[in-house]
Design a protein around this motif. Structure first.
Motif, PDB file in Angstrom:
ATOM      1  N   GLN A 106       0.834  -1.200   0.000  1.00 30.04           N
ATOM      2  CA  GLN A 106       0.000   0.000   0.000  1.00 30.04           C
ATOM      3  C   GLN A 106       0.874   1.257   0.000  1.00 30.04           C
ATOM      4  OE1 GLN A 106      -1.829   1.183   3.737  1.00 30.04           O
ATOM      5  NE2 GLN A 106      -3.842   1.053   2.784  1.00 30.04           N
ATOM      6  N   ALA A 107       1.940   1.228   0.805  1.00 36.83           N
ATOM      7  CA  ALA A 107       2.825   2.393   0.898  1.00 36.83           C
ATOM      8  C   ALA A 107       3.485   2.692  -0.443  1.00 36.83           C
ATOM      9  CB  ALA A 107       3.891   2.166   1.974  1.00 36.83           C
ATOM     10  N   GLY A 129       2.032   2.026  -3.279  1.00 29.88           N
ATOM     11  CA  GLY A 129       0.912   2.636  -4.015  1.00 29.88           C
ATOM     12  C   GLY A 129       0.835   4.125  -3.732  1.00 29.88           C
ATOM     13  N   TYR A 130       1.055   4.496  -2.465  1.00 30.55           N
ATOM     14  CA  TYR A 130       1.054   5.918  -2.095  1.00 30.55           C
ATOM     15  C   TYR A 130       2.259   6.631  -2.713  1.00 30.55           C
ATOM     16  CZ  TYR A 130      -2.205   4.574   1.695  1.00 30.55           C
ATOM     17  OH  TYR A 130      -3.255   4.098   2.418  1.00 30.55           O
ATOM     18  N   GLN A 167       1.733   7.315  -6.146  1.00 29.17           N
ATOM     19  CA  GLN A 167       0.423   7.958  -6.347  1.00 29.17           C
ATOM     20  C   GLN A 167      -0.453   7.157  -7.307  1.00 29.17           C
ATOM     21  OE1 GLN A 167       1.034  12.212  -7.003  1.00 29.17           O
ATOM     22  NE2 GLN A 167       0.841  12.409  -4.793  1.00 29.17           N
ATOM     23  N   MET A 168      -0.642   5.875  -6.967  1.00 27.55           N
ATOM     24  CA  MET A 168      -1.513   5.017  -7.759  1.00 27.55           C
ATOM     25  C   MET A 168      -2.962   5.408  -7.475  1.00 27.55           C
ATOM     26  SD  MET A 168      -2.055   0.894  -7.554  1.00 27.55           S
ATOM     27  CE  MET A 168      -3.362   0.945  -6.334  1.00 27.55           C
TER      28      MET A 168
END
Lengths: 234, 182
Positions: free
Chosen positions: A111-112, A114-115, A118-119
């Motif tokens: 998830q990080a 993804g952040y 900037q997904m």
């Protein structure tokens, strides 16, 4: 004395012990190369490819490449970051990653990333495969929907006699992570925590500690993944 | 400058994203200077009465009615925004996606622990009810979506920054803390 070598990452002069893995050498020089499957001191798996760099113009995974003198490494480039973002997106559509209902949310490396990249939405269609939740062992939830096959738990978590508690089953599309129920029944709390913390996603969860940190106080709420590495050498 | 016209809807969502729109606090007064609402639960206008500039949709598509509303939005809005995890990837309703619909309905209406009152063992099948889809679809798998705002719910500041940037043409301010998937 071990030999010291000089090399460059994105133009920055770096030094490391000859033969050290590029991903660890970069971290020691204050450069974060993203990783999901790699853990320092474990035998490299090279399975996630998120650490792909260009070494002297060729694509190499930083977790399986030992540094050599004079290496010219590109890491933080638009091209490589787009490849990495695409890998993150593929992992998101391949498994069933429902962040809002996941206990690991906020502390999850996938998830990080993804952040970090900037997904906003994956460019690939969602697979929505049916996978099982293995909850029959006393201390661990094994959430197969979230496994990204990094093999960290297989490589790291052993009982006192050195036997693996986790293992892969099947190949290709049917590949899944499994837990030895007999060995898992005797896991200590410390080993369970170690397994949970090693898992880069929310596939291994220790029972009865869910959502222990509130939103805003979790690992990746305020600072992007890799900030700790980049800060040391500022 | 004439006001931009905005429409919103909640499909297979929980209205949490709409709550987050309201979470812009006193900026709601500025919002009213910037935009005029058309079809939206915020002003309770049920059908489109004119072409809109921006459509903001929360929730994925779980039944035939969701698909119809979504297609109306695409037809009536110049720009469509997927708001929140459910719109982007199906969200929690999509947790049923790996399970066949028949199995889901049987669990919900026949076999589950809370179905005691359903003594006639009926799975709802009235013609008036929208048809449930085989799975919950992200919006962009049904119509073209122009922008995505993730979060569960998306932070109020993210929604505000995005809408203001879109309407003024300025570059969007996107600090790290605002892009979250939970």
């Amino acid at each position: 004395m071990s030999e010291t070598v000089k090399f460059t990452i994105d133009g920055k002069e770096c030094t490391a012990v000859k033969g050290q893995l590029l991903i660890d050498a970069a971290a020691d020089n204050g450069i974060y190369i993203p990783l999901l499957c790699h853990m320092r001191d474990l035998v490299p798996a090279g399975s996630c490819r998120i650490c792909t760099c260009k070494v002297n113009g060729r694509y190499m995974s930083a977790c399986t490449t030992p540094v050599e003198p004079g290496m010219n490494i590109e890491s933080n480039t638009a091209e490589l970051n787009d490849i990495r973002k695409a890998i993150v997106e593929m992992l998101f559509v391949e498994g069933n990653h429902f962040c809002p209902s996941c206990e690991k949310s906020g502390n999850c490396d996938l998830q990080a990333l993804g952040y970090k990249y900037q997904m906003m939405v994956p460019r690939f269609p969602y697979a929505f495969e049916r996978r099982e939740l293995e909850a029959s062992t006393p201390k661990i939830f094994l959430e197969k929907n979230r496994c990204i096959f990094c093999k960290r738990c297989v490589r790291l978590i052993k009982d006192e006699q050195g036997r693996s508690i986790f293992a892969f089953k099947g190949r290709g599309k049917t590949l899944e992570i499994n837990i030895d129920k007999k060995l898992a029944a005797n896991m200590s709390d410390d080993l369970t925590m170690k397994a949970m913390n090693a898992c880069p996603v929310g596939a291994i969860l220790k029972k009865e500690v869910g959502f222990i940190n509130s939103i805003g106080t979790r690992k990746y709420d305020k600072e992007p993944i890799g900030s700790d590495i980049e800060k040391i050498h500022q | 400058m004439s006001k931009a016209i905005v429409a919103t809807a909640s499909l297979a969502g929980c209205f949490g994203c709409h709550m987050s729109i309201l979470d812009i606090d006193d900026r709601i007064l500025k919002l009213i200077e910037l935009v005029e609402f058309n079809k939206s639960p915020i002003d309770d206008i049920k059908t489109f009465t004119k072409q809109c500039d921006v459509g903001i949709i929360e929730g994925g598509c779980c039944n035939s009615e969701n698909v119809e509303v979504l297609k109306q939005f695409r037809k009536n809005c110049k720009i469509l925004i997927s708001l929140g995890e459910c719109a982007i990837m199906g969200g929690l309703p999509a947790m049923r996606n790996g399970i066949p619909v028949k199995e889901c309905l049987e669990e919900a209406y026949l076999g589950g622990p809370t179905v005691g009152l359903n003594s006639e063992k009926i799975i709802p099948n009235d013609d008036e009810l929208p048809m449930i889809l085989d799975k919950v679809y992200p919006l962009h798998e049904i119509v073209k979506i122009d922008y995505y705002l993730p979060g569960c719910p998306p932070r109020a500041d993210l929604i505000w920054n995005a809408v203001v940037a879109l309407l003024t043409g300025d570059t969007m301010n996107l600090p790290y803390e605002l892009v979250k998937f939970d």
